[in-house]
Design an enzyme around this catalytic site. Structure first.
Site, mmCIF file in Angstrom:
data_model
loop_
_atom_site.group_PDB
_atom_site.id
_atom_site.type_symbol
_atom_site.label_atom_id
_atom_site.label_comp_id
_atom_site.label_asym_id
_atom_site.label_seq_id
_atom_site.Cartn_x
_atom_site.Cartn_y
_atom_site.Cartn_z
ATOM 1 N N ARG A 162 -2.580 13.610 -0.145
ATOM 2 C CA ARG A 162 -3.883 14.403 0.345
ATOM 3 C C ARG A 162 -4.685 14.657 -0.937
ATOM 4 O O ARG A 162 -5.201 15.865 -0.809
ATOM 5 C CB ARG A 162 -3.065 15.764 0.811
ATOM 6 C CG ARG A 162 -2.359 15.415 2.191
ATOM 7 C CD ARG A 162 -1.973 16.607 2.817
ATOM 8 N NE ARG A 162 -1.224 16.321 4.004
ATOM 9 C CZ ARG A 162 0.004 15.996 4.133
ATOM 10 N NH1 ARG A 162 0.957 15.926 2.986
ATOM 11 N NH2 ARG A 162 0.708 15.687 5.275
ATOM 12 N N ARG A 163 -4.934 13.917 -1.874
ATOM 13 C CA ARG A 163 -5.703 14.003 -2.750
ATOM 14 C C ARG A 163 -7.080 12.936 -2.536
ATOM 15 O O ARG A 163 -7.792 12.795 -3.616
ATOM 16 C CB ARG A 163 -5.291 13.762 -4.085
ATOM 17 C CG ARG A 163 -4.184 14.614 -4.331
ATOM 18 C CD ARG A 163 -3.848 14.817 -5.719
ATOM 19 N NE ARG A 163 -2.564 15.643 -6.139
ATOM 20 C CZ ARG A 163 -1.928 15.725 -7.455
ATOM 21 N NH1 ARG A 163 -2.548 15.147 -8.456
ATOM 22 N NH2 ARG A 163 -0.487 16.339 -7.565
ATOM 23 N N GLY A 164 -7.025 12.031 -1.517
ATOM 24 C CA GLY A 164 -7.884 11.042 -1.597
ATOM 25 C C GLY A 164 -7.464 9.752 -2.241
ATOM 26 O O GLY A 164 -8.523 8.960 -2.361
ATOM 27 N N SER B 154 3.220 -0.270 8.175
ATOM 28 C CA SER B 154 4.555 0.453 8.222
ATOM 29 C C SER B 154 4.154 1.818 9.285
ATOM 30 O O SER B 154 4.942 2.224 10.118
ATOM 31 C CB SER B 154 5.052 1.081 6.871
ATOM 32 O OG SER B 154 5.024 -0.062 6.037
ATOM 33 N N GLU B 155 2.794 2.172 9.223
ATOM 34 C CA GLU B 155 2.538 3.236 10.106
ATOM 35 C C GLU B 155 1.215 2.782 10.722
ATOM 36 O O GLU B 155 0.179 3.031 9.893
ATOM 37 C CB GLU B 155 2.203 4.472 9.447
ATOM 38 C CG GLU B 155 3.662 5.161 8.860
ATOM 39 C CD GLU B 155 3.501 6.640 8.322
ATOM 40 O OE1 GLU B 155 3.403 7.745 8.934
ATOM 41 O OE2 GLU B 155 3.523 6.634 7.149
ATOM 42 N N LEU C 236 -5.538 7.278 -1.271
ATOM 43 C CA LEU C 236 -5.363 6.381 -0.492
ATOM 44 C C LEU C 236 -6.662 5.780 -0.143
ATOM 45 O O LEU C 236 -7.151 4.710 -0.305
ATOM 46 C CB LEU C 236 -4.550 6.528 0.923
ATOM 47 C CG LEU C 236 -4.470 5.315 1.918
ATOM 48 C CD1 LEU C 236 -3.908 4.258 1.330
ATOM 49 C CD2 LEU C 236 -3.927 5.940 3.154
ATOM 50 N N THR C 237 -7.660 6.590 0.199
ATOM 51 C CA THR C 237 -8.925 6.079 0.547
ATOM 52 C C THR C 237 -9.727 5.583 -0.533
ATOM 53 O O THR C 237 -10.409 4.401 -0.255
ATOM 54 C CB THR C 237 -9.736 7.482 1.289
ATOM 55 O OG1 THR C 237 -9.288 8.090 2.332
ATOM 56 C CG2 THR C 237 -11.164 7.163 1.267
ATOM 57 N N VAL D 228 0.890 -1.308 -0.067
ATOM 58 C CA VAL D 228 0.017 -0.066 -0.015
ATOM 59 C C VAL D 228 0.932 1.112 0.102
ATOM 60 O O VAL D 228 1.806 1.547 0.947
ATOM 61 C CB VAL D 228 -1.029 -0.042 1.359
ATOM 62 C CG1 VAL D 228 -1.782 1.354 1.201
ATOM 63 C CG2 VAL D 228 -1.697 -1.227 1.473
ATOM 64 N N PHE E 205 4.467 -9.576 5.283
ATOM 65 C CA PHE E 205 4.148 -10.100 4.139
ATOM 66 C C PHE E 205 4.142 -8.568 3.415
ATOM 67 O O PHE E 205 3.456 -8.528 2.307
ATOM 68 C CB PHE E 205 2.872 -10.783 3.809
ATOM 69 C CG PHE E 205 1.853 -10.354 4.758
ATOM 70 C CD1 PHE E 205 1.069 -9.415 4.071
ATOM 71 C CD2 PHE E 205 1.489 -10.945 5.886
ATOM 72 C CE1 PHE E 205 -0.291 -9.097 4.848
ATOM 73 C CE2 PHE E 205 0.417 -10.565 6.551
ATOM 74 C CZ PHE E 205 -0.640 -9.589 5.951
ATOM 75 N N TYR F 228 -4.500 2.864 9.333
ATOM 76 C CA TYR F 228 -5.497 1.897 8.943
ATOM 77 C C TYR F 228 -6.820 1.866 9.844
ATOM 78 O O TYR F 228 -7.738 1.206 9.421
ATOM 79 C CB TYR F 228 -4.860 0.608 8.604
ATOM 80 C CG TYR F 228 -3.689 0.691 7.650
ATOM 81 C CD1 TYR F 228 -4.308 0.633 6.418
ATOM 82 C CD2 TYR F 228 -2.496 0.613 7.791
ATOM 83 C CE1 TYR F 228 -3.290 0.597 5.451
ATOM 84 C CE2 TYR F 228 -1.489 0.965 6.925
ATOM 85 C CZ TYR F 228 -1.914 0.799 5.699
ATOM 86 O OH TYR F 228 -0.957 0.839 4.643
#
Length: 409
Positions: free
Chosen positions: A90-92, A118-119, A94-95, A82, A409, A123
Site C-alpha cells: 500500500r505504498r505504490g 497467484s491472485e 507494485l504499481t 512479482v 512460469f 493485474y
C-alpha cells in the site's frame, strides 16, 4: 527513506529471491528449484526494489516466444516473480514496479507481455486480460470408460526413465507449439523446469514417470505422471496425477489417455491443466464423473497494440476501427484501424470514426482467440459504435483451437 528501483545486480540475486519468498508466504523452494530459477532468470531483465540495504520487492521477465493464431511464434515477455513484502504494501510499490517493467519492455521492442497470476484480481488494472483457461479433472476411472478412435491400437507405448527421454520429448513438443495458440517455445534450460521433481513436492507420490507413444518406430507422443498409492480396507486405491501429455494426432492422444485410465491398482485420474477443448472429454462414457473445472491461466497484455495485432492472423476478413483505452500505457490509447484476414494483418493509427470501443484489457483477453469480443460486449466490456462491427471483429478474432498454456512460469 525513498525506495530505489534498479536492475538486479547478479551479486544480489540471493537477497532478491529471499524477498520474493517472504512476499509469497515465507515458504522456501526446494534447493533444486532454486538452482533452476537461478539458471533461468536473467538479472538484466529483473527489477529489485530496495529500502536502504534491504530488498523488499521485485519482478522479472523471461524472453519467451509465444504461439499466436495463424501459427506464428512471436516474442513475448513472460512476467514472473512479482512480489512485495507485507511490510511495504500500500505504498505504490507494485504499481511503480509494473510501470517500470512495461516501459522497459517497450524499449526492448517486445509487443506482448504474459503472466500467470497467484491472485487474478491484481493485474487487470495494469492492462492484463485473461486470455486462456485451463481445464482440470478428477476422473473416477472405475466408472468411466473410453471410446477410442480408429488407429489407436496401432500406437505402441513404451515406459522409459523421464531423464532419458527428455531430449526426444522436447523435440516433439517444439513441433507442436505453432499448432495451438498460447503455447511457449521453450528455451534451453526449460526442460529442467518442466521435469523438476523434488521429493518435497511429491506429496507422497512416486517420482515423475514417463511413457512414450510410437508409431512405425517414430515418437508421436508422451505422457508424464505420478502415482500415489493408498491402502484401504477395500484394497489399494491409487491416484494417477497427469503432468504432461502431448500427441501429434487423436489416435496417439487416445492411446495415452487409455493407458492412464487403465493403470493397475488405481481408481482416480487427476488432470491439472489441459486445453478447454481437450479431446478426452469426447472419449469418456460419463463426463459427469470427470469432475471438470475451469481456472484462469495465461493473462495477456498488449504492450504495443499495433505490433501485437499485426503479429497474428484472423479467421475471417476484418476491417474495424478500435477506440482503445489504456491509461497505464498511454501510447496505446486512441483509434486503431485493424485490417486483416487469414494471410496477414495491418494495424495503424487512424482519425476515422471509432466502430468498437474497449480497453487494452479486453484486447488482451481476445488476443489468442479463446475469449470472444461478443462475450465481452455482453458483459458491457466492449461497446459497438457501428452496427455489425462487433460480429465482424468477434468472428475474426476467434480461433479454431482453444489457446492453452502448457505450464506455468
Amino acid at each position: 527513506m525513498t525506495m530505489e528501483f534498479r536492475v538486479l545486480d547478479p551479486a544480489e540475486w540471493d537477497q532478491w529471491y529471499a524477498a520474493l519468498m517472504v512476499a509469497f508466504g515465507g515458504i522456501s523452494d526446494a534447493p533444486d528449484e532454486v538452482d533452476v530459477w537461478r539458471e533461468l532468470i536473467d538479472p538484466e531483465r529483473t527489477i529489485a526494489v530496495w529500502d536502504g540495504d534491504q530488498c523488499v520487492a521485485g519482478t522479472s521477465t523471461f524472453p519467451f516466444r509465444l504461439s499466436v493464431p495463424g501459427g506464428a511464434v512471436v516474442p513475448a515477455a513472460g512476467v514472473t516473480g512479482v512480489g512485495v513484502m507485507g511490510t511495504h504494501r500500500r505504498r505504490g510499490v507494485l504499481t511503480s514496479m509494473m510501470r517500470r517493467q512495461l516501459d522497459d519492455l517497450r524499449e526492448r521492442g517486445e509487443a506482448l507481455a504474459v503472466l500467470t497470476a497467484s491472485e487474478p484480481a491484481i493485474y487487470g488494472r495494469f492492462g492484463y486480460g485473461i486470455g486462456t483457461m485451463a481445464l482440470s479433472a478428477e476422473v473416477d476411472t472405475t466408472r468411466v470408460r473410453l471410446d477410442v478412435p480408429p488407429g489407436t491400437d496401432e500406437v505402441r507405448l513404451r515406459y522409459v526413465k523421464t531423464a532419458e527421454s527428455l531430449a526426444a520429448c522436447e523435440e516433439l513438443y517444439a513441433r507442436l507449439v505453432p499448432g495451438r495458440p498460447g503455447m511457449l517455445a521453450r528455451r534451453p534450460g526449460w526442460d529442467r523446469f518442466t521435469t523438476l521433481d523434488p521429493v518435497a513436492y511429491r506429496d507422497g507420490a512416486s517420482p515423475l514417470q514417463c511413457v512414450l507413444a510410437e508409431r512405425d518406430g517414430q515418437l508421436v507422443g508422451y505422457a508424464r505422471y505420478r502415482i500415489a498409492m493408498a491402502s484401504e480396507p477395500t484394497g489399494v486405491n491409487g491416484t494417477v496425477t497427469l503432468q504432461d501429455l502431448e500427441a501429434v494426432d487423436p489416435a496417439t492422444a487416445a492411446a495415452l489417455w487409455r493407458y492412464l485410465f487403465g493403470l493397475d491398482l488405481t481408481n482416480t485420474l487427476k488432470v491439472k491443466s489441459r486445453p478447454v477443448d481437450d479431446l478426452f472429454q469426447h472419449l469418456v462414457s460419463d463426463v459427469r464423473r470427470c469432475g471438470l473445472r475451469l481456472r484462469d491461466s495465461l493473462h495477456v497484455r498488449l504492450v504495443e497494440v499495433g505490433a501485437a495485432l499485426e503479429a497474428r492472423t484472423y479467421t475471417a476478413p476484418v476491417d474495424v476501427v478500435f477506440e482503445v483505452e489504456d491509461a497505464f500505457c498511454p501510447w496505446n490509447a486512441g483509434r486503431w484501424r485493424l485490417t486483416g484476414d487469414a494471410k496477414g494483418a495491418s494495424c495503424v493509427r487512424t482519425e476515422d470514426p471509432a466502430e468498437l470501443a474497449l480497453s487494452v484489457r479486453e484486447l488482451g483477453s481476445a488476443y489468442l482467440g479463446g475469449v470472444t469480443l461478443a462475450s465481452l460486449a455482453a458483459a458491457g466490456r466492449v461497446r459497438e459504435l457501428r452496427q455489425g462491427a462487433l460480429a465482424e471483429a468477434s468472428t475474426a478474432f476467434a480461433g479454431v483451437l482453444a489457446p492453452w498454456l502448457p505450464h506455468g512460469f
